[in-house]
Design a protein around this motif. Structure first.
Motif, PDB file in Angstrom:
ATOM      1  N   GLU A 206       0.830  -1.217   0.000  1.00  0.00           N
ATOM      2  CA  GLU A 206       0.000   0.000   0.000  1.00  0.00           C
ATOM      3  C   GLU A 206       0.861   1.261   0.000  1.00  0.00           C
ATOM      4  O   GLU A 206       0.495   2.278   0.598  1.00  0.00           O
ATOM      5  N   GLY A 207       1.990   1.183  -0.661  1.00  0.00           N
ATOM      6  CA  GLY A 207       2.883   2.343  -0.720  1.00  0.00           C
ATOM      7  C   GLY A 207       3.639   2.388  -2.031  1.00  0.00           C
ATOM      8  O   GLY A 207       3.115   2.009  -3.083  1.00  0.00           O
ATOM      9  N   THR A 208       4.873   2.804  -1.947  1.00  0.00           N
ATOM     10  CA  THR A 208       5.693   2.995  -3.150  1.00  0.00           C
ATOM     11  C   THR A 208       6.159   1.659  -3.724  1.00  0.00           C
ATOM     12  O   THR A 208       6.526   0.747  -2.984  1.00  0.00           O
ATOM     13  N   VAL A 209       6.136   1.585  -5.048  1.00  0.00           N
ATOM     14  CA  VAL A 209       6.596   0.378  -5.733  1.00  0.00           C
ATOM     15  C   VAL A 209       7.695   0.785  -6.711  1.00  0.00           C
ATOM     16  O   VAL A 209       7.511   1.701  -7.508  1.00  0.00           O
ATOM     17  N   ASP A 210       8.817   0.115  -6.606  1.00  0.00           N
ATOM     18  CA  ASP A 210       9.967   0.443  -7.448  1.00  0.00           C
ATOM     19  C   ASP A 210      10.231  -0.737  -8.380  1.00  0.00           C
ATOM     20  O   ASP A 210      10.484  -1.850  -7.920  1.00  0.00           O
ATOM     21  N   MET A 211      10.147  -0.473  -9.678  1.00  0.00           N
ATOM     22  CA  MET A 211      10.335  -1.533 -10.656  1.00  0.00           C
ATOM     23  C   MET A 211      11.589  -1.233 -11.487  1.00  0.00           C
ATOM     24  O   MET A 211      11.854  -0.076 -11.809  1.00  0.00           O
ATOM     25  N   VAL A 212      12.324  -2.277 -11.817  1.00  0.00           N
ATOM     26  CA  VAL A 212      13.485  -2.074 -12.707  1.00  0.00           C
ATOM     27  C   VAL A 212      13.338  -2.942 -13.950  1.00  0.00           C
ATOM     28  O   VAL A 212      12.566  -3.909 -13.961  1.00  0.00           O
ATOM     29  N   LYS A 213      14.102  -2.584 -14.944  1.00  0.00           N
ATOM     30  CA  LYS A 213      14.024  -3.256 -16.246  1.00  0.00           C
ATOM     31  C   LYS A 213      14.263  -4.761 -16.109  1.00  0.00           C
ATOM     32  O   LYS A 213      15.169  -5.197 -15.392  1.00  0.00           O
TER      33      LYS A 213
END
Lengths: 314, 513
Positions: B198-205
């Protein structure tokens, strides 16, 4: 003293049962179907009545009111607040996570508000009807009358967008705490300043102050040792009430500043008709209010022993 | 001494609190200094979920937006269903067995090839974990070969492909991890770097993405519910784009086209009303629909909605219907044909009784504003109306049928097929049957639509059905919410031209900022 505390804690139990029952009843009779909310993404997507009925059964919503309440209460007695309807997570885990954030924000804003309002209330009381008094009272009036959301948006616009002093997105950090703390502390300081000033002024008008001054006691000593000491019970009551409100969380500020505290959690839960979370929060809020009142009363008795003596006579 | 102890206690509690918040929140913050050289995109999302398990609840909507999960089929910008992880399909002669071939090169981010067996296990898991997909438990899934699976349905089920575009059918590697909530391994162009529930989501290639090079190095999704916060973050340059732009923010962004690009398309969320046929005769309903000016309502709502003709966007092959334009003279004629005359107050009455319509609505999705505007437009046409707000429409006026006009908002097009909406609204046994709409020809067409497998024929049937509903004045279709996206210069490909809410970044998303 212990007998007094025990009696108050017994009252707490009765209050908890009464408050939880009334909340449960109000939720039960209020419009809105938790099963529909859960299945339809807040009402956006149509689902079949068969699926709704099945989900209601699985959630235990098809049982009579008293059975539902009894089942919830027996869980609470065993220390189980149940699981969220929305995501299935334990209510206690959700509340503890939100409580950490709310506690931090409440304490920081309370400390800041006290640091600002206590010296200023003394100053404005001592310098009554001087330009300094007028200016700070006017500012406190402004701070107190501005709604939270407006203060938040103004702070964000001027400090983040215009001055670029702080980021809009500053989560889980000291920077992230600054803006919501300011937004909560500004109206709180305004309220504290006016109420503390009134308490101090009341004491300053008492005959013991003029008597001490006539005996040549230094005004600084009178102010610190007598006036503030005697004004303390009133000031503590104001602070106690504010702490209770702060610990309930601030929906607006938590939402605007992305601060995942209790206020936002409970608001989202009300929207989703997430009964177990709402019930858990109500229990928590009731405990907080009762305990804070108890602590405030104990401090009153400590500061002013006459209270205990009077109660003893009664 | 005591004062020092109190001060020390307060400082300690504050420090502990901050530390708890920082650690409890996971590692949601990105290291912007590390990423300064990389192509990092920062977006704001209005919702966030506690899990990345695509099969649970509605979480798949966001794993799809994050570019984490992909489905066998997807809906393109023109609302056509096209293969994605699938390469193609065939249907048996009895229309009950679907044979789907998978892309040979499709693979998970850990390099494991996508197999038919894994897809079958995903569907079985979905049917067990999501109440809305429990019906899939009645299907028979079988992996015929490594890259070929069959799905056999008990009855003819023409909407299967549409169902397989649902983001909840996103495919995960069920053997790679058991932590599907926080770190599922999927086939999409991005993989999870950090996830804060329920917060920040960090996605990488996804460096080994099966369908070519991924343009962006990293995408960070910030959970921001508040409209003002999103506006301020966009203005301060902390985010590069977001959807669901409000009318007020739209004005600000459109005043500075050098810094902001606005994209606006009619989406799938429909505002409509039902006219109660048990209370209102044909001519009165006709007069109502001729008096409600949807274009004026859309204009009043500041461009957040587009005026609707039918329940679906006109861009869809099943959105080709027509309705008469508002016409005061025709409305007057219809009221007179129904036996009503204007009284001295300017309202229609019959036998001394003033016609006062009961408009029921709930306060969400601008329905309260629409109710007010409709009341004003109807009163201007001489039809008096009162407003009845309800907290829970499903438990009140829709359940009881106690309304003249019932306002509602729902997603009309779930995934490129008209049947879901038609079945939910126009069937004689649907919840909306309380409005009294029943038409034998329409019912027969809906029955045909239920089993028709040819997409062109389905669109034709849907158009006929909706046209009957429009001509009968059983419903009024007011507006389709626009999907309004603001982007920083140089940002394209975040599904800003797609009407569905559950698509977001992909391999082709580019950002020159």
């Amino acid at each position: 003293m212990l007998k007094y505390i025990g009696k108050r804690l017994l009252h707490l139990l009765i209050i908890l049962v009464a408050v939880s029952f009334i909340t449960f009843l109000l939720m039960y009779i209020s419009p809105g179907d938790p099963a529909r909310k859960k299945l339809t993404s807040g009402g956006s997507i149509a689902v079949s009545e068969e699926l709704l009925e099945k989900t209601r059964r699985e959630m235990g919503l098809d049982r009579p009111f008293l059975v539902q309440y009894g089942s919830w209460l027996s869980g609470v007695v065993k220390g189980d607040l149940g699981n969220s309807y929305k995501d299935g997570l334990p209510v206690s885990a959700k509340l503890s996570k939100g409580l950490g954030y709310t506690l931090t924000l409440s304490l920081s804003s309370l400390v800041l508000a006290l640091a600002v309002s206590l010296p200023l209330s003394i100053l404005t009381a001592v310098k009554k009807n001087t330009p300094a008094d007028y200016i700070f009272r006017f500012l406190s009036f402004i701070g107190n009358s501005l709604p939270n959301f407006l203060i938040s948006v103004l702070l964000m616009y001027f400090l983040c967008v215009k001055a670029r002093l702080l980021p809009v997105i500053a989560e889980n950090s000291f920077k992230g705490l600054l803006l919501p703390t300011l937004a909560l502390a500004i109206p709180l300081s305004g309220r504290f300043l006016r109420q503390f000033r009134a308490e101090i002024l009341e004491q300053l008008g008492k005959s013991y102050v003029s008597g001490a001054a006539a005996r040549g006691v230094r005004s600084y000593y009178i102010l610190i040792s007598n006036v503030l000491h005697n004004a303390l019970p009133g000031i503590l009551t104001v602070i106690g009430l504010s702490v209770g409100t702060l610990l309930g969380g601030s929906v607006v500020i938590e939402t605007i500043f992305r601060w995942p505290g209790l206020g936002k959690l409970v608001m989202d839960s009300i929207t989703a008709r997430d009964y177990p979370v709402i019930q858990g929060f109500v229990l928590f809020a009731a405990v907080v209010y009762v305990l804070i009142n108890l602590v405030t009363d104990l401090l009153h008795r400590k500061i002013d022993p006459r209270i205990a003596r009077q109660e003893g006579r009664v | 001494m005591k004062k020092k102890a109190v001060a020390l206690f307060l400082v300690s509690v504050l420090s502990l609190g901050i530390a708890a918040c920082a650690s409890g929140g996971g590692s949601g913050t990105s290291s912007s200094s590390d990423a300064s050289e990389a192509k990092v995109l920062k977006l704001a999302e209005s919702f966030a979920y506690p899990s990345l398990d695509a099969h649970k609840d509605y979480y798949g909507w966001y794993t799809s937006i994050y570019g984490l999960t992909e489905t066998l089929f997807r809906v393109d910008d023109n609302l056509n269903i096209v293969p994605w992880l699938a390469d193609g399909y065939t249907v048996s002669d009895d229309s009950k067995t679907w044979t789907i071939t998978l892309q040979e090169k499709a693979a998970f981010s850990n390099g494991t090839p996508l197999t038919a067996d894994m897809v079958v296990r995903n569907f079985e898991r979905l049917s067990e974990n999501n109440e809305r997909f429990a019906y899939m438990g009645d299907f028979t899934f079988a992996a015929a070969e490594d890259h070929t699976l069959t799905i056999t349905t008990p009855d003819v089920y023409p909407t299967l492909l549409s169902d397989l575009t649902a983001p909840e059918t996103g495919i995960m590697d069920l053997d790679a991890t058991e932590d599907f909530d926080n770190a599922p391994v999927c086939t999409g162009p991005f993989v999870v770097k950090s996830f804060e529930p329920e917060g920040t989501v960090d996605m990488v290639k996804n460096a080994s993405y099966w369908d070519g090079e991924v343009n962006l190095d990293e995408v960070i999704f910030y959970y921001m519910q508040d409209d003002e916060s999103k506006l301020n973050a966009m203005q301060s340059g902390e985010i590069d784009g977001y959807t669901s732009v409000t009318a007020a923010a739209k004005q600000i962004f459109s005043a500075d086209p050098s810094r902001y690009t606005l994209t606006e398309i009619p989406a799938t969320r429909l505002q409509f009303y039902s006219l109660n046929e048990n209370r209102l005769d044909d001519n009165v309903r006709r007069a109502i629909n001729l008096s409600v000016d949807c274009e004026a309502i859309a204009a009043y709502l500041g461009g957040t909605v587009s005026a609707a003709v039918g329940p679906f966007t006109a861009a869809a092959p099943y959105g080709k219907v027509t309705k008469p334009a508002p016409d005061a003279a025709d409305a007057r004629a219809a009221m007179e044909a129904a036996g009503y005359v204007l009284n001295s107050d300017g309202f229609y009455e019959k036998d001394g009784q003033v016609l006062t319509l009961n408009i029921c609505y709930y306060k969400a999705r601008s329905l309260d504003t629409i109710a007010l505007l409709m009341q004003e437009q109807l009163q201007k046409a001489g039809i008096d109306a009162k407003l009845t707000p309800e907290e829970d429409p499903d438990g009140t006026y829709i359940a009881t049928g106690d309304y003249d006009i019932a306002l509602y908002c729902m997603i009309a097009d779930k995934a490129g097929d008209p049947y879901y909406c038609i079945d939910a609204l126009f069937r004689s046994n649907s919840r909306w049957a309380v409005g009294g709409f029943k038409d034998d020809e329409c019912e027969a067409l809906i029955n045909r639509l239920q089993y028709e497998t040819d997409p062109d024929e389905r669109a034709a049937l849907a158009n006929q059905i909706v046209q009957i509903v429009i001509d009968d004045n059983a419903f009024g279709f007011v507006g389709l919410f626009n999907k309004t996206t603001v982007t920083a210069p140089g940002l394209t490909g975040i599904a800003e031209h797609c009407p569905f809410d559950f698509y977001g970044v992909n391999a082709d998303t580019t950002f020159a900022g």
